[in-house]
Structures are given as structure tokens and as C-alpha cells.
Design a protein around this motif. Structure first.
Motif, short mmCIF file in Angstrom:
data_model
loop_
_atom_site.label_atom_id
_atom_site.label_comp_id
_atom_site.label_asym_id
_atom_site.label_seq_id
_atom_site.Cartn_x
_atom_site.Cartn_y
_atom_site.Cartn_z
N TYR A 107 4.39 5.34 1.80
CA TYR A 107 4.80 4.32 0.83
C TYR A 107 6.20 3.84 1.26
O TYR A 107 7.12 4.66 1.40
CB TYR A 107 4.83 5.00 -0.53
CG TYR A 107 5.08 4.14 -1.74
CD1 TYR A 107 4.54 2.86 -1.85
CD2 TYR A 107 5.83 4.63 -2.82
CE1 TYR A 107 4.75 2.08 -2.98
CE2 TYR A 107 6.05 3.86 -3.95
CZ TYR A 107 5.51 2.59 -4.02
OH TYR A 107 5.73 1.84 -5.14
N ASN A 118 -1.11 7.37 -0.32
CA ASN A 118 -0.91 5.96 -0.11
C ASN A 118 -0.13 5.85 1.20
O ASN A 118 0.97 6.40 1.29
CB ASN A 118 -0.09 5.37 -1.26
CG ASN A 118 0.13 3.87 -1.10
OD1 ASN A 118 -0.47 3.24 -0.25
ND2 ASN A 118 1.01 3.31 -1.93
N PHE A 132 5.18 -6.04 0.53
CA PHE A 132 4.16 -6.89 -0.12
C PHE A 132 4.64 -8.32 -0.31
O PHE A 132 3.82 -9.23 -0.43
CB PHE A 132 3.68 -6.24 -1.42
CG PHE A 132 2.95 -4.95 -1.14
CD1 PHE A 132 1.71 -4.98 -0.55
CD2 PHE A 132 3.55 -3.73 -1.39
CE1 PHE A 132 1.05 -3.80 -0.21
CE2 PHE A 132 2.90 -2.55 -1.07
CZ PHE A 132 1.65 -2.58 -0.48
N TYR A 146 -1.44 8.84 -7.79
CA TYR A 146 -2.89 8.55 -7.77
C TYR A 146 -3.72 9.78 -8.15
O TYR A 146 -4.92 9.82 -7.87
CB TYR A 146 -3.28 8.03 -6.37
CG TYR A 146 -2.59 6.73 -6.04
CD1 TYR A 146 -3.12 5.51 -6.44
CD2 TYR A 146 -1.36 6.71 -5.36
CE1 TYR A 146 -2.47 4.32 -6.17
CE2 TYR A 146 -0.70 5.52 -5.09
CZ TYR A 146 -1.27 4.33 -5.50
OH TYR A 146 -0.61 3.15 -5.24
N LYS A 157 -1.56 3.23 -12.23
CA LYS A 157 -2.92 3.23 -11.67
C LYS A 157 -3.86 4.07 -12.54
O LYS A 157 -5.05 4.00 -12.41
CB LYS A 157 -2.90 3.77 -10.23
CG LYS A 157 -1.81 3.17 -9.36
CD LYS A 157 -1.98 1.69 -9.09
CE LYS A 157 -0.72 0.96 -8.71
NZ LYS A 157 -0.13 1.19 -7.44
N ARG A 201 -4.78 -1.44 5.63
CA ARG A 201 -5.18 -0.79 4.37
C ARG A 201 -5.94 -1.79 3.51
O ARG A 201 -5.49 -2.92 3.32
CB ARG A 201 -3.94 -0.30 3.62
CG ARG A 201 -4.30 0.59 2.43
CD ARG A 201 -3.10 0.84 1.52
NE ARG A 201 -2.79 -0.32 0.69
CZ ARG A 201 -1.86 -0.35 -0.25
NH1 ARG A 201 -1.14 0.72 -0.48
NH2 ARG A 201 -1.65 -1.44 -0.96
N ILE A 241 -1.88 -5.67 -2.03
CA ILE A 241 -1.12 -4.77 -2.93
C ILE A 241 -2.09 -4.03 -3.86
O ILE A 241 -3.09 -4.61 -4.30
CB ILE A 241 -0.05 -5.55 -3.73
CG1 ILE A 241 0.88 -4.58 -4.44
CG2 ILE A 241 -0.67 -6.53 -4.71
CD1 ILE A 241 2.19 -5.19 -4.89
N GLY A 242 -1.80 -2.77 -4.10
CA GLY A 242 -2.65 -1.98 -4.98
C GLY A 242 -2.27 -2.24 -6.42
O GLY A 242 -1.39 -1.57 -6.95
N LYS A 250 8.03 4.16 -8.86
CA LYS A 250 8.88 3.58 -7.84
C LYS A 250 10.36 3.70 -8.23
O LYS A 250 11.21 4.09 -7.42
CB LYS A 250 8.51 2.12 -7.63
CG LYS A 250 9.28 1.44 -6.54
CD LYS A 250 9.01 -0.05 -6.54
CE LYS A 250 8.01 -0.43 -5.51
NZ LYS A 250 7.74 -1.87 -5.44
N TYR A 273 10.51 -6.87 1.16
CA TYR A 273 9.70 -5.68 0.90
C TYR A 273 8.28 -6.00 1.39
O TYR A 273 7.83 -7.16 1.35
CB TYR A 273 9.72 -5.38 -0.61
CG TYR A 273 8.91 -4.18 -1.01
CD1 TYR A 273 9.21 -2.91 -0.53
CD2 TYR A 273 7.83 -4.30 -1.88
CE1 TYR A 273 8.46 -1.81 -0.91
CE2 TYR A 273 7.08 -3.20 -2.27
CZ TYR A 273 7.40 -1.95 -1.77
OH TYR A 273 6.65 -0.86 -2.13
N TYR A 304 -7.65 3.57 -1.86
CA TYR A 304 -7.29 2.92 -0.60
C TYR A 304 -8.20 3.36 0.55
O TYR A 304 -8.56 4.55 0.64
CB TYR A 304 -5.83 3.26 -0.23
CG TYR A 304 -4.83 2.74 -1.25
CD1 TYR A 304 -4.83 1.39 -1.61
CD2 TYR A 304 -3.92 3.59 -1.85
CE1 TYR A 304 -3.94 0.90 -2.55
CE2 TYR A 304 -3.01 3.11 -2.80
CZ TYR A 304 -3.04 1.77 -3.15
OH TYR A 304 -2.15 1.29 -4.08
C1 MLT Z 1 0.92 -0.33 -3.21
O1 MLT Z 1 0.14 -1.28 -3.12
O2 MLT Z 1 1.09 0.48 -2.31
C2 MLT Z 1 1.77 -0.16 -4.40
O3 MLT Z 1 1.04 0.13 -5.48
C3 MLT Z 1 2.61 -1.35 -4.68
C4 MLT Z 1 4.03 -0.97 -4.87
O4 MLT Z 1 4.34 -0.27 -5.81
O5 MLT Z 1 4.84 -1.30 -4.06
#
Ligand code: MLT
Length: 399
Positions: A132, A175, A16, A206, A237, A369, A40-41, A109, A14, A329
Motif C-alpha cells: 500500500y 493489498n 490513484f 481487509y 471495506k 491489480r 482504486i478499491g 490511512k 498519489y 484484489y
Molecule cells: C486502494 O485502492 O488500495 C485503497 O483502498 C485506496 C486508498 O486508500 O488509497
């Protein structure tokens, strides 16, 4: 056993996790480096004490006869669903959202994955690209083959040229680009879905970052949206629940298949079959979070101020920066540089980890990003690093 061919078509990690691997390799080669991770957010600020108390009081009560509870309602507690409807959907004047249209989940998710089960494989999905990765990877895992990509870029002012698909994923605030759709744009989206008999999967994870009351926080602020859209929301978030895990989906009564059967009924069937409802402890925390909504805005303001600080520093250095005003972001590019080149540039020159834009889709190529999640101190340090031009290796690496 043969490997599931749909999984075999995915990249091994994945997005991240791939970046974690790159970060690890860089640290092995440069053990003295003090990396700042803006990839990563993920939220950094502690939970509000009132929320932590609610979680802990409920947990403690679980050890008593009176306070113990086992399985709850699969849709989530009525109290939380009512609170979400009252707190977050008061502006949907054209569309009243009722508690029985809200399904509590263990995060946006996970719910997006369950949505994908609803519609199966034999469909066309519309991806606003970049997006995403869960939308594309999740659909690919199920074996969806027909994908229509709609580029999102500066040339179209980050609103795509809409194309027909059975399901259209749409995320605002977006995102990864940090752009936010206006009321007019979302009205166009809803009309398009109606005309083309598409279903919108609207990701509002968000929404709490929107600071301008003219910008819609929910697709249900648009007339007619209940007939075409499912929406997902998240406490991650909004309230720092990325580890606690809690989200919700709104599946309106008005939304039906072509045969007239209510999609909501099938969604209920799915969650009662493969999900037993969200943690009762987390749900108690979420009720308190909604009661403290204005307090939560202080944390959101902090992340938004971080975004401003980063944006100013990046603009001063001559990068192009989009997003970051009603979203955590920033979408950053420079001339003809590729995503990988930019990623390596920020890593090697500033010891800042970003996310390569091409990890979010083919049209993310040329961008990285920046996430603005992090303490004020951390982001100030990142902005400071960006403001200083270092001729060779950064001198801060061993500090
Ligand atoms: C991100 O950084 O886009 C998401 O928050 C992390 C994820 O849920 O995969």
C-alpha cells in the motif's frame, strides 16, 4: 520559503490520482469509450438502511439541546471501543484486547500516518514490496531514509523472506496482491519481530474478507503478538464507510519502547494533540454496523463473487491471476509484459482501468491489480468484455 525536501522527493501525485489523470486523458482521446474502472478499491454498494438511519438519527438529534454533543473522547466512545473488542477480537484467545487498547480514528490511512509520527525519522522501515503506497510515501514525507524491501511474489508464495527492520509493515489480506497469510506464516512473523526487536505495523483493513476460519483475521490471534504489534482496522471495506470515514488502531498495553515506556501512551499523546477524535455521527453508524455484522457479510460476499467472476474470465484469457479468494484484489500478470504495458493493454483493448503493479513498489513490476469492488452488473460486463477477443478496437465503446 524552501520546499520541504522530503516532499520534493515524492512523485507529484498519489498513485490513484495518477491513474485518474491517465483515465481522463484516455477519455479525451476516446470520448465514446465506456470505461469500467477497477482501479482504486472503493466500495459501491449502498449503506445498510439500519446504518444510514443511525447516522441520520444522530445527526438530527444534534439539532436539539438534549441530543447535542461537542468534543468527545479522543480515543472514541467507550460503547464503540467495547463493541469492536467484543465483535472483532473474540478469536484472539492468546491475547485479550480490551477497549482501552482501541483508538477510534477517521480511517486506516490517517492512522497509518499518525503511527509514522510515533516513531519518527531515525529508523529502518521494512516494506513488504509491493505494498500500500501510504507506508512508503508516508514514511518518505517524514524523511525516513532507511528502507529495507522484502519482495512478495509467486516464487515465495506471497510470504516474504523476512529481513530485520525497526518497523515492519505487514498487510493481510494483502493489498495489492490479494494473498492472505496463514497462521503458521504469521507465527513466523511474530517470532521474527520478537527475536529482532522489531515492531509490526499490521494492516488488517481487509480482515472481514477472510472466509476461512483457519486464516487469522487479526495478528492478535498469534501468541505473543501483543508484545510486538500494532494493528489497524477499517470500516471502509467492511461496511462501506470509505466516504463516512471510520477506522481504529489497537495499541496493546504490553507494547513498550526499549526504555520500557508504553507506546500506547505516546499514541494517545499524538491523537490528543493533532486529532480530536473521530466524528461522533460516524461512530454511531459504526456501532450499528457491528450490530449488523452478518448483514454486512452479504455485501462482502458480493465483492468476493465479483472477484471469482473476474478471476475466471482472466484465467480463460491465459493471464496468471493470484489473490482474489479472501480479498477484493486480483494480482494479474502475463509472461514478460511490464506493468505499464498490461495497464495500457486492458485500457485500450477492453476499456478496463486497472492499477499498474509498479505503483505499489519496484517488485510490483510486471503486474496490474484488478479491484473487484463494483456492482454485480458492472463486474459481469467487465468479465464479458474479457471473454471476447476483439481483433481491433472494442465494439462496445459507443454503447
Ligand atoms: C486502494 O485502492 O488500495 C485503497 O483502498 C485506496 C486508498 O486508500 O488509497
Amino acid at each position: 520559503m524552501k520546499r520541504n525536501s522530503h516532499l520534493a522527493h515524492l512523485s507529484p501525485n498519489y498513485l490513484f490520482l495518477e491513474i485518474q489523470k491517465k483515465k481522463k486523458a484516455f477519455l479525451e482521446a476516446h470520448p465514446e469509450a465506456k470505461l469500467i474502472s477497477l482501479s482504486i478499491g472503493d466500495t459501491s454498494e449502498p449503506l445498510l438502511p439500519s446504518i444510514a438511519n443511525a447516522l441520520s438519527n444522530y445527526s438530527k438529534a444534534l439539532s436539539t439541546e438534549q441530543g447535542y454533543s461537542g468534543y468527545g473522547s479522543e480515543e472514541g466512545t467507550k460503547q464503540l471501543r467495547t463493541k469492536i473488542a467484543e465483535t472483532l477480537y473474540q478469536n484472539t484467545m492468546h491475547n485479550t484486547i480490551t477497549p482501552d487498547e482501541i483508538f477510534i480514528s477517521d480511517g486506516a490511512k490517517c492512522d497509518i500516518g499518525r503511527w509514522q509520527l510515533l516513531f519518527g525519522t531515525d529508523i529502518t522501515i521494512g516494506l513488504i514490496d509491493p505494498c500500500y503506497p501510504v507506508y512508503s510515501d508516508g514514511s518518505a514525507i517524514l524523511g525516513v531514509k532507511n528502507v529495507v524491501r522484502m519482495p512478495l511474489n509467486a516464487a515465495n508464495n506471497f510470504f516474504p523472506d523476512l529481513k530485520r527492520a525497526d518497523l515492519i509493515y505487514f498487510c493481510s489480506p494483502n493489498n495489492p496482491t490479494g494473498s492472505v497469510a496463514t497462521k503458521e506464516q504469521l507465527t513466523q512473523l511474530v517470532h521474527f519481530a520478537k527475536q529482532n526487536r522489531s515492531i509490526l505495523l499490521f494492516d488488517a483493513a481487509y480482515a472481514s474478507y477472510i472466509q476461512d476460519s483457519n486464516l487469522p483475521k487479526s495478528i492478535y490471534e498469534i501468541e505473543g503478538a501483543k508484545e510486538v504489534a500494532i494493528e489497524v482496522g477499517s470500516f471502509s471495506k467492511m461496511a462501506g464507510f470509505s466516504g463516512v470515514r471510520l477506522g481504529w488502531s489497537v495499541v496493546p498495553k504490553e507494547l513498550t519502547y526499549e526504555c520500557g515506556y508504553k507506546i500506547k501512551e505516546d499514541f494517545k499523546r499524538i491523537i490528543t494533540t493533532i486529532f480530536n477524535g473521530a466524528s461522533n455521527i460516524a461512530q454511531m453508524g459504526a456501532i450499528t454496523a457491528l450490530e449488523s455484522y452478518s448483514e454486512l457479510q452479504k455485501q462482502i460476499q458480493l465483492y468476493l463473487k465479483n472477484a471469482v467472476l473476474l478471476k475466471q474470465a482472466l484465467l480463460r484469457c491465459g493471464y496468471r491471476v493470484d489473490g482474489g479468494e479472501h480479498a477484493p484484489y486480483l494480482w494479474v500478470s502475463q509472461k514478460e509484459r511490464s506493468s505499464v504495458d498490461l495497464f495500457n493493454h486492458f485500457l485500450e483493448k477492453y476499456h478496463i482501468v486497472t492499477t499498474p503493479g509498479n505503483g505499489f513498489g519496484v517488485y510490483g513490476e510486471g503486474y496490474v491489480r484488478f479491484s473487484s469492488f463494483g456492482s454485480k452488473k458492472l463486474i459481469e460486463e467487465a468479465a464479458q468484455r474479457l471473454s471476447v477477443t476483439y481483433p481491433s478496437s472494442p465494439p462496445f465503446s459507443s454503447s
